[in-house]
Design an enzyme around this catalytic site. Structure first.
Site, PDB file in Angstrom:
ATOM      1  N   GLY A 104      62.025  20.734  39.832  1.00  0.00           N
ATOM      2  CA  GLY A 104      62.403  19.803  40.946  1.00  0.00           C
ATOM      3  C   GLY A 104      61.403  18.683  41.319  1.00  0.00           C
ATOM      4  O   GLY A 104      60.470  18.719  40.497  1.00  0.00           O
ATOM      5  N   TYR A 157      69.352  31.768  29.860  1.00  0.00           N
ATOM      6  CA  TYR A 157      70.014  31.216  30.835  1.00  0.00           C
ATOM      7  C   TYR A 157      71.371  32.042  31.392  1.00  0.00           C
ATOM      8  O   TYR A 157      71.618  32.472  32.366  1.00  0.00           O
ATOM      9  CB  TYR A 157      70.273  29.876  30.658  1.00  0.00           C
ATOM     10  CG  TYR A 157      70.902  29.096  31.828  1.00  0.00           C
ATOM     11  CD1 TYR A 157      70.160  28.886  33.101  1.00  0.00           C
ATOM     12  CD2 TYR A 157      72.418  28.641  31.727  1.00  0.00           C
ATOM     13  CE1 TYR A 157      70.841  28.260  34.198  1.00  0.00           C
ATOM     14  CE2 TYR A 157      72.843  27.887  32.793  1.00  0.00           C
ATOM     15  CZ  TYR A 157      72.028  27.763  34.149  1.00  0.00           C
ATOM     16  OH  TYR A 157      72.753  27.163  35.139  1.00  0.00           O
TER      17      TYR A 157
HETATM   18  N1  LIG Z   1      73.964  20.834  37.780  1.00  0.00           N
HETATM   19  C1  LIG Z   1      74.748  21.684  37.060  1.00  0.00           C
HETATM   20  O1  LIG Z   1      75.656  21.056  36.461  1.00  0.00           O
HETATM   21  C2  LIG Z   1      74.754  22.955  37.165  1.00  0.00           C
HETATM   22  C3  LIG Z   1      75.696  23.677  36.743  1.00  0.00           C
HETATM   23  C4  LIG Z   1      75.716  25.253  36.705  1.00  0.00           C
HETATM   24  C5  LIG Z   1      74.868  25.873  37.419  1.00  0.00           C
HETATM   25  N2  LIG Z   1      74.034  25.205  38.107  1.00  0.00           N
HETATM   26  C6  LIG Z   1      73.039  25.934  38.984  1.00  0.00           C
HETATM   27  O2  LIG Z   1      72.720  25.114  40.181  1.00  0.00           O
HETATM   28  C7  LIG Z   1      71.367  25.521  40.706  1.00  0.00           C
HETATM   29  C8  LIG Z   1      70.561  24.213  40.603  1.00  0.00           C
HETATM   30  O3  LIG Z   1      70.724  23.170  39.542  1.00  0.00           O
HETATM   31  P1  LIG Z   1      70.162  22.032  39.683  1.00  0.00           P
HETATM   32  O4  LIG Z   1      71.132  21.178  38.560  1.00  0.00           O
HETATM   33  O5  LIG Z   1      69.937  21.464  40.963  1.00  0.00           O
HETATM   34  O6  LIG Z   1      68.803  22.160  38.795  1.00  0.00           O
HETATM   35  P2  LIG Z   1      67.326  21.572  39.302  1.00  0.00           P
HETATM   36  O7  LIG Z   1      66.427  21.917  38.081  1.00  0.00           O
HETATM   37  O8  LIG Z   1      67.352  20.108  39.719  1.00  0.00           O
HETATM   38  O9  LIG Z   1      66.942  22.383  40.628  1.00  0.00           O
HETATM   39  C9  LIG Z   1      66.694  23.669  40.588  1.00  0.00           C
HETATM   40  C10 LIG Z   1      65.421  23.856  41.428  1.00  0.00           C
HETATM   41  O10 LIG Z   1      64.859  25.285  41.426  1.00  0.00           O
HETATM   42  C11 LIG Z   1      63.642  25.293  41.444  1.00  0.00           C
HETATM   43  N3  LIG Z   1      62.978  26.458  41.118  1.00  0.00           N
HETATM   44  C12 LIG Z   1      63.223  27.144  39.668  1.00  0.00           C
HETATM   45  N4  LIG Z   1      62.642  28.271  39.679  1.00  0.00           N
HETATM   46  C13 LIG Z   1      62.180  28.261  40.767  1.00  0.00           C
HETATM   47  C14 LIG Z   1      61.317  29.632  41.572  1.00  0.00           C
HETATM   48  N5  LIG Z   1      60.962  30.748  40.826  1.00  0.00           N
HETATM   49  N6  LIG Z   1      60.707  29.358  42.706  1.00  0.00           N
HETATM   50  C15 LIG Z   1      61.211  28.302  43.427  1.00  0.00           C
HETATM   51  N7  LIG Z   1      62.051  27.317  43.159  1.00  0.00           N
HETATM   52  C16 LIG Z   1      62.509  27.396  41.706  1.00  0.00           C
HETATM   53  C17 LIG Z   1      63.102  24.058  40.727  1.00  0.00           C
HETATM   54  O11 LIG Z   1      61.831  23.469  41.088  1.00  0.00           O
HETATM   55  C18 LIG Z   1      64.329  23.133  41.067  1.00  0.00           C
HETATM   56  O12 LIG Z   1      63.773  22.290  42.106  1.00  0.00           O
HETATM   57  C19 LIG Z   1      70.828  26.345  39.576  1.00  0.00           C
HETATM   58  O13 LIG Z   1      70.936  27.643  39.857  1.00  0.00           O
HETATM   59  C20 LIG Z   1      71.551  25.851  38.330  1.00  0.00           C
HETATM   60  O14 LIG Z   1      71.634  27.125  37.434  1.00  0.00           O
HETATM   61  C21 LIG Z   1      73.793  23.713  38.092  1.00  0.00           C
END
Ligand SMILES: NC(=O)c1ccc[n+]([C@@H]2O[C@H](COP(=O)([O-])OP(=O)(O)OC[C@H]3O[C@@H](n4cnc5c(N)ncnc54)[C@H](O)[C@@H]3O)[C@@H](O)[C@H]2O)c1
Length: 311
Positions: free
Chosen positions: A36, A144
């Site tokens: 992030g 994942y």
């Molecule tokens: N965007 C999509 O299309 C999509 C699709 C399916 C699932 N998701 C799920 O939605 C969620 C958000 O995805 P996104 O697209 O915003 O991704 P992203 O990478 O932008 O956001 C994920 C956030 O989690 C934080 N993070 C990761 N590990 C961490 C930890 N151990 N402690 C604290 N913070 C942590 C990262 O720094 C980041 O800010 C995720 O769980 C992802 O698997 C997203």
């Protein structure tokens, strides 16, 4: 109402923080910024908002009451989770375990962000929630897919055994402003290549399908699910399916780019089809996507253009 958003400085989490603040919640955003960026929450100027830099694979305690926990933290793009395989497994397992423990202590309701990847390379299209999936547990993407499958399993175990109030959203490909330009997902990849006039790289022959949901629709679906009383998984995504080749052509058209399409080898275990069956979301949440692809892509394009110097 006091809500925690893990992964709140990420793409989806930051939009969720915005919505919760709009709805009058106090919001605690927990993020270790591994994928992030603090820029995603820099615009928030509210006494109701707190940001904690913390890795949720380590326990965290709060004195005050917590009503809702939205657990979104996890690397989410293939480029990220292939680079961070152990962190991805740990946040799905230990991170979810820690959030369930917190929910249990606070008697809070917890929603986990699961994914269409639990269906793997599906043999059923569209994918209903009842489909168990076709996942290769030891392939590179398995870190994942299996992290999320484990997160669903432990969430249901806490729900059944400890009576924790839980929700599971299975998110399908979502796009919009605040995606990272270099996060490797198809939407930012294609938009950036088109803006720079570079070749657009299509994996395989481009006949694999995807369906793209705009971020505001997705966040609305997540909020509705959290406020519902439904505890089984719910797909949230846009069922408008298209081939990757068709998608690449729409990007060229919208950007007016002169980029050419080039083909590269398909990544291992790349799903051939991907389309949500959203009957349950329609029936239970009264939800369906409202933003058409063209409008969503224009907003996203505007964001990438405004961020060009920084991205
Ligand atoms: N965007 C999509 O299309 C999509 C699709 C399916 C699932 N998701 C799920 O939605 C969620 C958000 O995805 P996104 O697209 O915003 O991704 P992203 O990478 O932008 O956001 C994920 C956030 O989690 C934080 N993070 C990761 N590990 C961490 C930890 N151990 N402690 C604290 N913070 C942590 C990262 O720094 C980041 O800010 C995720 O769980 C992802 O698997 C997203």
């Amino acid at each position: 109402m006091r809500s925690i958003v893990t992964g709140g400085a990420g793409f989806l989490g930051s939009h969720l923080c915005d919505l919760l603040l709009e709805k009058g919640h106090d919001v605690i955003c927990i993020d270790n910024l591994v994928t992030g960026n603090a820029r995603n929450i820099a615009h928030i100027n509210s006494d109701s908002f707190t940001y904690l830099k913390h890795d949720i694979t380590r326990p965290i305690y709060f004195g005050d009451k917590i009503d809702y926990i939205f657990h979104l933290a996890s690397p989410a793009s293939p480029v990220d989770y292939l680079e961070l395989p152990i962190q991805t497994l740990k946040v799905g397992a230990l991170g979810t375990y820690n959030m369930l423990g917190l929910a249990k202590e606070k008697r809070a309701r917890l929603l986990i962000a699961s994914t269409s990847e639990v269906y793997g390379d599906p043999q059923v299209n569209p994918q209903p929630e009842t489909y168990w999936g076709n996942v290769n547990p030891i392939g590179p993407r398995g870190v994942y897919d299996e992290a999320k499958r484990y997160a669903e399993a432990i969430t249901m175990a806490y729900h059944r055994y400890h009576g924790i109030d839980t929700r599971i959203v299975r998110i399908f490909n979502t796009y919009g402003p605040r995606m990272r330009a270099n996060d490797g997902r198809v939407v930012p990849n294609f938009i950036n290549q088109a803006l720079k006039g570079e070749d657009i790289t299509v994996y395989g022959d481009g006949s694999q399908t995807r369906s793209f949901c705009y971020v505001s629709d997705l966040i609305d679906g997540i909020y509705r699910l959290m406020m519902s009383d439904f505890t089984d998984p719910v797909n949230i995504g846009n069922p408008a399916e298209m081939t990757v080749l068709e998608f690449a052509r729409s990007i060229i058209e919208i950007t007016g780019s002169k980029s050419k399409l080039v083909h590269r080898d398909l990544p291992v275990d790349d799903p051939k089809v991907r389309r949500p069956d959203i009957s349950k979301a329609k029936e239970i949440l009264g939800w369906e996507p409202k933003i058409a692809l063209e409008e969503g892509l224009r907003n996203t394009l505007e964001y990438f253009m405004s961020m060009r110097s920084e991205l």
